[in-house]
Each structure stands twice: as structure tokens, then as C-alpha cells.
Design an enzyme around this catalytic site. Structure first.
Site, PDB file in Angstrom:
ATOM      1  N   LYS A  52       0.890  -1.174   0.107  1.00 16.07           N
ATOM      2  CA  LYS A  52       0.217   0.065   0.184  1.00 16.07           C
ATOM      3  C   LYS A  52       0.899   1.320   0.123  1.00 16.07           C
ATOM      4  O   LYS A  52       0.609   2.232  -0.693  1.00 16.07           O
ATOM      5  CB  LYS A  52      -0.886  -0.044   1.298  1.00 16.07           C
ATOM      6  CG  LYS A  52      -2.040  -1.035   1.199  1.00 16.07           C
ATOM      7  CD  LYS A  52      -2.989  -1.312   2.244  1.00 16.07           C
ATOM      8  CE  LYS A  52      -3.943  -2.473   1.887  1.00 16.07           C
ATOM      9  NZ  LYS A  52      -4.996  -2.776   3.344  1.00 16.07           N
ATOM     10  N   GLN A  96      -4.705  -1.095   9.236  1.00 19.66           N
ATOM     11  CA  GLN A  96      -4.923  -2.572   8.772  1.00 19.66           C
ATOM     12  C   GLN A  96      -5.341  -3.560   9.545  1.00 19.66           C
ATOM     13  O   GLN A  96      -5.258  -3.784  10.725  1.00 19.66           O
ATOM     14  CB  GLN A  96      -3.329  -2.978   8.548  1.00 19.66           C
ATOM     15  CG  GLN A  96      -3.098  -4.407   7.621  1.00 19.66           C
ATOM     16  CD  GLN A  96      -3.902  -4.252   6.222  1.00 19.66           C
ATOM     17  OE1 GLN A  96      -3.851  -3.243   5.718  1.00 19.66           O
ATOM     18  NE2 GLN A  96      -4.314  -5.322   5.713  1.00 19.66           N
ATOM     19  N   ASP A 119     -11.411   3.047   3.453  1.00 18.98           N
ATOM     20  CA  ASP A 119     -11.683   1.671   3.277  1.00 18.98           C
ATOM     21  C   ASP A 119     -13.151   1.341   3.202  1.00 18.98           C
ATOM     22  O   ASP A 119     -13.535   0.351   2.906  1.00 18.98           O
ATOM     23  CB  ASP A 119     -11.532   0.780   4.717  1.00 18.98           C
ATOM     24  CG  ASP A 119     -10.097  -0.097   4.532  1.00 18.98           C
ATOM     25  OD1 ASP A 119      -9.543  -0.257   3.314  1.00 18.98           O
ATOM     26  OD2 ASP A 119      -9.425  -0.106   5.548  1.00 18.98           O
TER      27      ASP A 119
HETATM   28  N1  GUN Z   1      -7.282  -6.741   5.647  1.00 18.02           N
HETATM   29  C1  GUN Z   1      -7.497  -7.319   4.900  1.00 18.02           C
HETATM   30  N2  GUN Z   1      -8.259  -6.558   3.697  1.00 18.02           N
HETATM   31  C2  GUN Z   1      -8.214  -5.475   4.143  1.00 18.02           C
HETATM   32  C3  GUN Z   1      -8.660  -4.144   3.608  1.00 18.02           C
HETATM   33  O1  GUN Z   1      -9.078  -4.038   2.531  1.00 18.02           O
HETATM   34  N3  GUN Z   1      -8.425  -3.113   4.443  1.00 18.02           N
HETATM   35  C4  GUN Z   1      -7.931  -3.166   5.732  1.00 18.02           C
HETATM   36  N4  GUN Z   1      -7.880  -1.872   6.368  1.00 18.02           N
HETATM   37  N5  GUN Z   1      -7.405  -4.237   6.246  1.00 18.02           N
HETATM   38  C5  GUN Z   1      -7.488  -5.402   5.348  1.00 18.02           C
END
Ligand code: GUN
Length: 286
Positions: A52, A96, A119
Site C-alpha cells: 500500500k 490494517q 476503506d
Molecule cells: N485486511 C484485509 N483486507 C483489508 C482491507 O481491505 N483493508 C484493511 N484495512 N484491512 C484489511
């Protein structure tokens, strides 16, 4: 069979976003900023967060990485997110998941204002999606829709079957397909005849979290197969929820793992961040 190339499409999107983030910087004299919070040592989360942050660099977005130790307290985590919520240089906040077990994710995520919820997880954004109002949509399902669009795959009137009902993927995915006029079925662990449901799918989205769970006998000839899985096979090799080797012989379009939905999720996060930044400045200048 056409292979849907998520990796190449995501690279195209990052290039488009670079133009967009440069225009923002020129107009407002500051960069678009994304804060990424990682708590603990989950190995998969570390890889996702690294990707990311790399994606931010490629799209001209400033990233603020916050790595907190496993023993971070609930108060410390909430305070960090509350500080980021007030920070004018931060247009998007991503915590996350999963978080270490002793932390209550809901209370930490609740500190993210809807306008910075890149998100698309908060109740306000999920509610907007359900009501077909404009808001921020969860990155993975949004990435699926973007691939369908860019590969000119029609959804209106099609039977779409989503296997999985998670808050992050299955539910928002079903809502997006419904909003795009598909006839949507959601399947899950309690579904009675999963194979029969899957065989009716013109568009099949697998978001189960079990390696190679979807086999060729569950797929109709000519179906579009979208694999959201990120699993490990018996040899520890990365694979999806779909048995790609066998199912690709039946599908008209199929996404591979890796190189399918994964890179698109990150591209959509960056896109959501650009949108959040633009919206926040437009609101300020009203
Ligand atoms: N963990 C797995 N997929 C995601 C996501 O799309 N966003 C976040 N914040 N955590 C995750």
C-alpha cells in the site's frame, strides 16, 4: 477464455491517479496524504501494508506509516486514530485488519471520520452504498467492479453469485452488483446446495478464504469467474479460492491469483484517497 489482468489494469490506474494527485498539489499547494496504521506483527498484514505504501509512492500520494507494537493498548490505538482524524495533511486513514486479539477493532475504527474512511468500512459509508448514495466503497469489491467495467463485461440482468458474506468483501460486493442491475445471490457456509447455486452464475465471485474451493463442476460454461481469495495451497504456494487450472477451461473470463484482484484492491484504496482529498477541499472552499 480471457485472462483478466489485474496487475496491468492497476498499473494503468496508478498512472491515472498520478496525474490526478499532481493536479491536486498544483491547485491546493499540498500533497494528498494517506495514513496507514499497522499494529502488531501479522506477516500477511506487513506485506499488504508495504504494498500500500509503495502504491502511494507510485501514485504521487504522501504516506504516513504508523507501526505500533503488538502490546499497544486500546487507548493508545484510539488516540493515534483520533490525532490522524484532526490532521489536515491526512485525507485518508487506513487501519490494517486484523488487529491483535486484545484490541476492539470497532472502537478504533469508530474514531475514523466517514470523510477519511478510505476503506469504506464505517456504517455511514455502508449505508450510503445500500441506499445508492455517493460515498466511499470498500476497495476489494470496488476493484472487482472496475475490472468488469474496463473489460466491458455487462452486469445488467445477469445472474451474479457471491460466495462469502463478510463485511469487507461479500456484502458490499453483493450491493455493488445489485446497484449495477445484476440479479444477486449471496451464498455462505449455511447455503444448502452451493454447487447448484454456483452453476446458475453468469458472474461468480469467490470470497470464501479456502484454497481452490471452487472446482470446475461448480462453474457454468462461459461464466465470468472472479477470485478474491488469497490463500496458500498444500505446498505453501499463494493461490486463490478457485481451482484456476481446471476452472479456466470453462470460464469466459477469469482473474488469476496473484495478479488479479489483489493489485486492484490497492489501486482502489489510492483512488478512494484521491477522492476523499478532493471532496475535503471542495467542502472547505464552498
Ligand atoms: N485486511 C484485509 N483486507 C483489508 C482491507 O481491505 N483493508 C484493511 N484495512 N484491512 C484489511
Amino acid at each position: 477464455m480471457t485472462l483478466i489482468d489485474g496487475k496491468a489494469t492497476a498499473a494503468e490506474i496508478r498512472a491515472e491517479l498520478k496525474t490526478r494527485s499532481s493536479a491536486f498539489e498544483e491547485k491546493y499547494g499540498r500533497k494528498i496524504g494517506l495514513a496507514v496504521v499497522l499494529i502488531g506483527e501479522d506477516p500477511a498484514s506487513k506485506v499488504y501494508v508495504r504494498n500500500k505504501i509503495k502504491g502511494c509512492e507510485e501514485a504521487g500520494i504522501r504516506s504516513f506509516a504508523h507501526y505500533l507494537p503488538e502490546n499497544t493498548s486500546q487507548t493508545q490505538a484510539e488516540e493515534l486514530v483520533a490525532t490522524l482524524a484532526e490532521d489536515e495533511n491526512v485525507h485518508g486513514i487506513l487501519v490494517q485488519l486484523p488487529l491483535p486479539k486484545h484490541l476492539e477493532a470497532e472502537r478504533i475504527l469508530a474514531k475514523i471520520p466517514a470523510a477519511k474512511d478510505v476503506d469504506g468500512f464505517c456504517a455511514e459509508n455502508i449505508g450510503k452504498l445500500a441506499l445508492r448514495e455517493s460515498g466511499t466503497v470498500a476497495c476489494t469489491p470496488l476493484g472487482v467492479m472496475e475490472l468488469l467495467k474496463r473489460y466491458h463485461i455487462p452486469t445488467a440482468g445477469k445472474n451474479a453469485v457471491v460466495v462469502g458474506r463478510s463485511n469487507i468483501v461479500g456484502r458490499p460486493m453483493a450491493l455493488l452488483l445489485l446497484n449495477a442491475d445484476a440479479t444477486v445471490t449471496i451464498c455462505h457456509s449455511r447455503t444448502r446446495d452451493l454447487k447448484a447455486e454456483c452453476l446458475r452464475a453468469d458472474i461468480l465471485v469467490a470470497a470464501i478464504g479456502k484454497p481452490k474451493f471452487i472446482t470446475e463442476d461448480m462453474v457454468k460454461d462461459g461464466a465470468v469467474v472472479i477470485d478474491v481469495g488469497m490463500d496458500r495451497d498444500e505446498n505453501g504456494k499463494l493461490c486463490g479460492d478457485v481451482d484456476f487450472e481446471k476452472v479456466s477451461g470453462k470460464a469466459s473470463y477469469i482473474t488469476p491469483v496473484p495478479g488479479g484482484i489483489g493489485p486492484m484492491t490497492i489501486a482502489m484504496l489510492l483512488s478512494n484517497t484521491c477522492e476523499a482529498a478532493e471532496r475535503s477541499m471542495e467542502k472547505k472552499n464552498q
